[in-house]
Write a protein that holds these residues in place. Sequence first.
Motif, PDB file in Angstrom:
ATOM      1  N   SER A  45       0.847  -1.189   0.000  1.00 46.71           N
ATOM      2  CA  SER A  45       0.000   0.000   0.000  1.00 46.71           C
ATOM      3  C   SER A  45       0.883   1.239   0.000  1.00 46.71           C
ATOM      4  CB  SER A  45      -0.886   0.045   1.257  1.00 46.71           C
ATOM      5  OG  SER A  45      -1.665  -1.115   1.381  1.00 46.71           O
ATOM      6  N   HIS A  76      -1.386   1.826  -8.017  1.00 42.48           N
ATOM      7  CA  HIS A  76      -1.066   0.451  -7.613  1.00 42.48           C
ATOM      8  C   HIS A  76      -1.385  -0.450  -8.809  1.00 42.48           C
ATOM      9  CE1 HIS A  76      -1.066  -3.291  -5.401  1.00 42.48           C
ATOM     10  NE2 HIS A  76      -0.843  -2.678  -4.248  1.00 42.48           N
ATOM     11  N   ILE A  92       4.013  -0.298  -7.516  1.00 39.44           N
ATOM     12  CA  ILE A  92       3.280   0.964  -7.407  1.00 39.44           C
ATOM     13  C   ILE A  92       4.024   1.995  -8.256  1.00 39.44           C
ATOM     14  CG2 ILE A  92       2.530   2.796  -5.832  1.00 39.44           C
ATOM     15  CD1 ILE A  92       2.462   0.620  -3.595  1.00 39.44           C
TER      16      ILE A  92
END
Length: 193
Positions: A45, A76, A92
């Motif tokens: 993340s 992402h 990412i």
Amino acid sequence: MPINLSKGQKVDLTKRNPGLKKVMVGLGWDVNEFDSGADFDLDASAFMLGSTGKCPTEKEFIFYGNLKHESGAVEHMGDNLTGSGDGDDEQIMIDLTKVPSNVDRIAFTVTIYDADKRRQNFGQVSNAFIRLVDMSNDTELIHYDLGEDFSIETAVVVGELYRNLGEWKFNAIGSGFQGGLAALCGHYGIEVA
């Protein structure tokens, strides 16, 4: 040759690489040889943080459920459910020219999905790394191996890009959290259901 970083080390990105605009952040890991009865699903993340160290809104939390920031600055590339195979497990993309002015830092994290239910933690993960690649010429700029410092943690802040006097730098953090993604969201000011 990429710069190999140690925990806590900071490095200039744009000063060393003038004209750097697009960066691919690759995160990878292996699972140690044992069976907990369930697949290991690790999730990368990105938290886009303001001057307070928190996400301005939940839209600045980029993960498998929100793949792209509306500015186009952070995207992402999708969830890898098993982490099998060599190289990057998740990627990412960062466009430094599109990062909103109210975002000072972008923190990159890895969490274990359903860690408590599956009785999994980062003590069971090895060879975890983050690397930054210049998208214009496919050159690896930075490589940071996390090492085997973790035991019961279920979330790790791997590193962060941050702005300093108009330049972008990278900080190799490598700090673990218990409580998985919910703990990280709380840390970065995101309400979780």
